[in-house]
Design a protein around this motif. Structure first.
Motif, PDB file in Angstrom:
ATOM      1  N   SER A   1       0.834  -1.214   0.000  1.00  0.00           N
ATOM      2  CA  SER A   1       0.000   0.000   0.000  1.00  0.00           C
ATOM      3  C   SER A   1       0.866   1.260   0.000  1.00  0.00           C
ATOM      4  N   TYR A   2       2.005   1.228   0.708  1.00  0.00           N
ATOM      5  CA  TYR A   2       2.919   2.370   0.674  1.00  0.00           C
ATOM      6  C   TYR A   2       3.552   2.515  -0.712  1.00  0.00           C
ATOM      7  N   ALA A   3       3.873   1.404  -1.348  1.00  0.00           N
ATOM      8  CA  ALA A   3       4.430   1.446  -2.699  1.00  0.00           C
ATOM      9  C   ALA A   3       3.423   2.051  -3.669  1.00  0.00           C
ATOM     10  N   GLN A   4       2.164   1.670  -3.540  1.00  0.00           N
ATOM     11  CA  GLN A   4       1.135   2.229  -4.419  1.00  0.00           C
ATOM     12  C   GLN A   4       0.962   3.728  -4.194  1.00  0.00           C
ATOM     13  N   GLN A   5       1.139   4.166  -2.955  1.00  0.00           N
ATOM     14  CA  GLN A   5       0.936   5.573  -2.618  1.00  0.00           C
ATOM     15  C   GLN A   5       2.150   6.447  -2.961  1.00  0.00           C
ATOM     16  N   TYR A   6       3.364   5.942  -2.736  1.00  0.00           N
ATOM     17  CA  TYR A   6       4.550   6.791  -2.833  1.00  0.00           C
ATOM     18  C   TYR A   6       5.494   6.483  -3.999  1.00  0.00           C
ATOM     19  N   SER A   7       5.356   5.349  -4.642  1.00  0.00           N
ATOM     20  CA  SER A   7       6.282   4.985  -5.715  1.00  0.00           C
ATOM     21  C   SER A   7       6.080   5.880  -6.942  1.00  0.00           C
ATOM     22  N   PRO A   8       7.182   6.300  -7.596  1.00  0.00           N
ATOM     23  CA  PRO A   8       7.057   7.185  -8.758  1.00  0.00           C
ATOM     24  C   PRO A   8       6.583   6.465 -10.019  1.00  0.00           C
ATOM     25  N   ASP A   9       6.663   5.150 -10.026  1.00  0.00           N
ATOM     26  CA  ASP A   9       6.221   4.396 -11.200  1.00  0.00           C
ATOM     27  C   ASP A   9       5.518   3.120 -10.737  1.00  0.00           C
ATOM     28  N   GLU A  10       5.244   2.239 -11.654  1.00  0.00           N
ATOM     29  CA  GLU A  10       4.501   1.016 -11.355  1.00  0.00           C
ATOM     30  C   GLU A  10       5.406  -0.119 -10.879  1.00  0.00           C
TER      31      GLU A  10
ATOM     32  N   TYR B   1      10.501  -0.647  -5.295  1.00  0.00           N
ATOM     33  CA  TYR B   1      10.243   0.336  -4.247  1.00  0.00           C
ATOM     34  C   TYR B   1      10.183  -0.356  -2.872  1.00  0.00           C
ATOM     35  N   ILE B   2       9.514  -1.493  -2.794  1.00  0.00           N
ATOM     36  CA  ILE B   2       9.412  -2.233  -1.525  1.00  0.00           C
ATOM     37  C   ILE B   2      10.797  -2.694  -1.075  1.00  0.00           C
ATOM     38  N   GLN B   3      11.629  -3.148  -2.022  1.00  0.00           N
ATOM     39  CA  GLN B   3      12.994  -3.553  -1.680  1.00  0.00           C
ATOM     40  C   GLN B   3      13.789  -2.366  -1.130  1.00  0.00           C
ATOM     41  N   GLU B   4      13.575  -1.187  -1.703  1.00  0.00           N
ATOM     42  CA  GLU B   4      14.265   0.003  -1.224  1.00  0.00           C
ATOM     43  C   GLU B   4      13.818   0.356   0.201  1.00  0.00           C
ATOM     44  N   VAL B   5      12.514   0.287   0.466  1.00  0.00           N
ATOM     45  CA  VAL B   5      12.005   0.579   1.813  1.00  0.00           C
ATOM     46  C   VAL B   5      12.563  -0.431   2.813  1.00  0.00           C
ATOM     47  N   CYS B   6      12.592  -1.691   2.437  1.00  0.00           N
ATOM     48  CA  CYS B   6      13.153  -2.725   3.327  1.00  0.00           C
ATOM     49  C   CYS B   6      14.629  -2.461   3.605  1.00  0.00           C
ATOM     50  N   SER B   7      15.368  -2.058   2.590  1.00  0.00           N
ATOM     51  CA  SER B   7      16.789  -1.774   2.747  1.00  0.00           C
ATOM     52  C   SER B   7      17.017  -0.572   3.660  1.00  0.00           C
TER      53      SER B   7
ATOM     54  N   GLY C   1       2.341   0.717  15.044  1.00  0.00           N
ATOM     55  CA  GLY C   1       3.120   1.580  15.916  1.00  0.00           C
ATOM     56  C   GLY C   1       4.574   1.699  15.488  1.00  0.00           C
ATOM     57  N   GLN C   2       5.013   0.796  14.622  1.00  0.00           N
ATOM     58  CA  GLN C   2       6.383   0.840  14.100  1.00  0.00           C
ATOM     59  C   GLN C   2       6.551   2.080  13.214  1.00  0.00           C
ATOM     60  N   THR C   3       7.738   2.681  13.208  1.00  0.00           N
ATOM     61  CA  THR C   3       8.011   3.845  12.369  1.00  0.00           C
ATOM     62  C   THR C   3       8.918   3.433  11.224  1.00  0.00           C
ATOM     63  N   LEU C   4       8.535   3.825  10.008  1.00  0.00           N
ATOM     64  CA  LEU C   4       9.324   3.530   8.819  1.00  0.00           C
ATOM     65  C   LEU C   4       9.758   4.829   8.156  1.00  0.00           C
ATOM     66  N   ILE C   5      10.918   4.786   7.557  1.00  0.00           N
ATOM     67  CA  ILE C   5      11.373   5.881   6.705  1.00  0.00           C
ATOM     68  C   ILE C   5      10.961   5.509   5.285  1.00  0.00           C
ATOM     69  N   ILE C   6      10.151   6.369   4.674  1.00  0.00           N
ATOM     70  CA  ILE C   6       9.581   6.092   3.354  1.00  0.00           C
ATOM     71  C   ILE C   6      10.095   7.137   2.359  1.00  0.00           C
ATOM     72  N   PRO C   7      10.686   6.692   1.238  1.00  0.00           N
ATOM     73  CA  PRO C   7      11.056   7.654   0.199  1.00  0.00           C
ATOM     74  C   PRO C   7       9.818   8.045  -0.610  1.00  0.00           C
ATOM     75  N   TYR C   8       9.751   9.304  -0.993  1.00  0.00           N
ATOM     76  CA  TYR C   8       8.684   9.751  -1.888  1.00  0.00           C
ATOM     77  C   TYR C   8       9.270  10.723  -2.892  1.00  0.00           C
ATOM     78  N   TYR C   9       8.566  10.960  -3.957  1.00  0.00           N
ATOM     79  CA  TYR C   9       9.080  11.761  -5.065  1.00  0.00           C
ATOM     80  C   TYR C   9       8.130  12.913  -5.360  1.00  0.00           C
ATOM     81  N   SER C  10       8.728  14.062  -5.703  1.00  0.00           N
ATOM     82  CA  SER C  10       7.942  15.238  -6.035  1.00  0.00           C
ATOM     83  C   SER C  10       8.665  16.020  -7.122  1.00  0.00           C
ATOM     84  N   ASN C  11       7.895  16.732  -7.946  1.00  0.00           N
ATOM     85  CA  ASN C  11       8.525  17.573  -8.963  1.00  0.00           C
ATOM     86  C   ASN C  11       8.827  18.971  -8.415  1.00  0.00           C
ATOM     87  N   GLU C  12       8.539  19.216  -7.166  1.00  0.00           N
ATOM     88  CA  GLU C  12       8.851  20.498  -6.526  1.00  0.00           C
ATOM     89  C   GLU C  12      10.177  20.365  -5.768  1.00  0.00           C
ATOM     90  N   TYR C  13      11.064  21.322  -5.989  1.00  0.00           N
ATOM     91  CA  TYR C  13      12.340  21.331  -5.299  1.00  0.00           C
ATOM     92  C   TYR C  13      12.182  22.076  -3.999  1.00  0.00           C
TER      93      TYR C  13
END
Length: 141
Positions: free
Chosen positions: A94-103, A108-114, A126-138
């Motif tokens: 579900s996080y991959a579907q929400q935050y991944s820049p492509d299909e 993306y899941i492997q990157e989050v696990c790493s 209750g666990q905290t994860l660091i999630i990468p996300y992508y934006s076209n705004e700098y």
């Protein structure tokens, strides 16, 4: 207040050619009084022709795509990270579907696990994860 404007390649080429032609015209006027100015004119015209060819070739080689300040940067994605607290029912998918820049969700899941040193895809509420996300705004912080 003076506004700076970037010149594109064709404007730079035109300015350089104008300078070369102006310089040649001034020298021709000086040399008309002396013998052999026709040879000098021919040499200078050859120099102009070679210069133009070199400028055009270098522009084609060094500047393959036309870059402009007016072009859209919507296709540029910047990578950011956020901390997310896991709630009941959340999955890596579900996080991959929400935050991944492509299909490509698997990558993306492997990157989050790493990033989070996860050995399985089991998430605990209750666990905290660091999630990468992508934006076209700098964003500068």
């Amino acid at each position: 207040m003076k506004m700076e404007r970037r010149m594109d390649f064709s404007e730079i080429l035109f300015a350089v050619l104008a300078l070369i032609v102006n310089c040649i015209a001034r020298n021709i006027k000086k040399m008309k009084k002396k013998r052999g100015y026709r040879i000098l004119v021919l040499r200078r015209m050859a120099l102009v022709a070679v210069s133009v060819v070199l400028i055009i070739v270098s522009g084609v080689i060094l500047l393959p795509g036309k870059a402009s300040a007016n072009e859209s940067t919507d296709d540029v994605l910047y990578k950011y990270y956020c901390a997310v607290e896991i709630e009941e029912g959340d999955t890596l998918w579900s996080y991959a579907q929400q935050y991944s820049p492509d299909e490509n969700y698997k990558t993306y899941i492997q990157e989050v696990c790493s990033i989070n040193h996860l050995t399985s895809d089991l998430l605990i509420e209750g666990q905290t994860l660091i999630i990468p996300y992508y934006s076209n705004e700098y964003v500068m912080k």
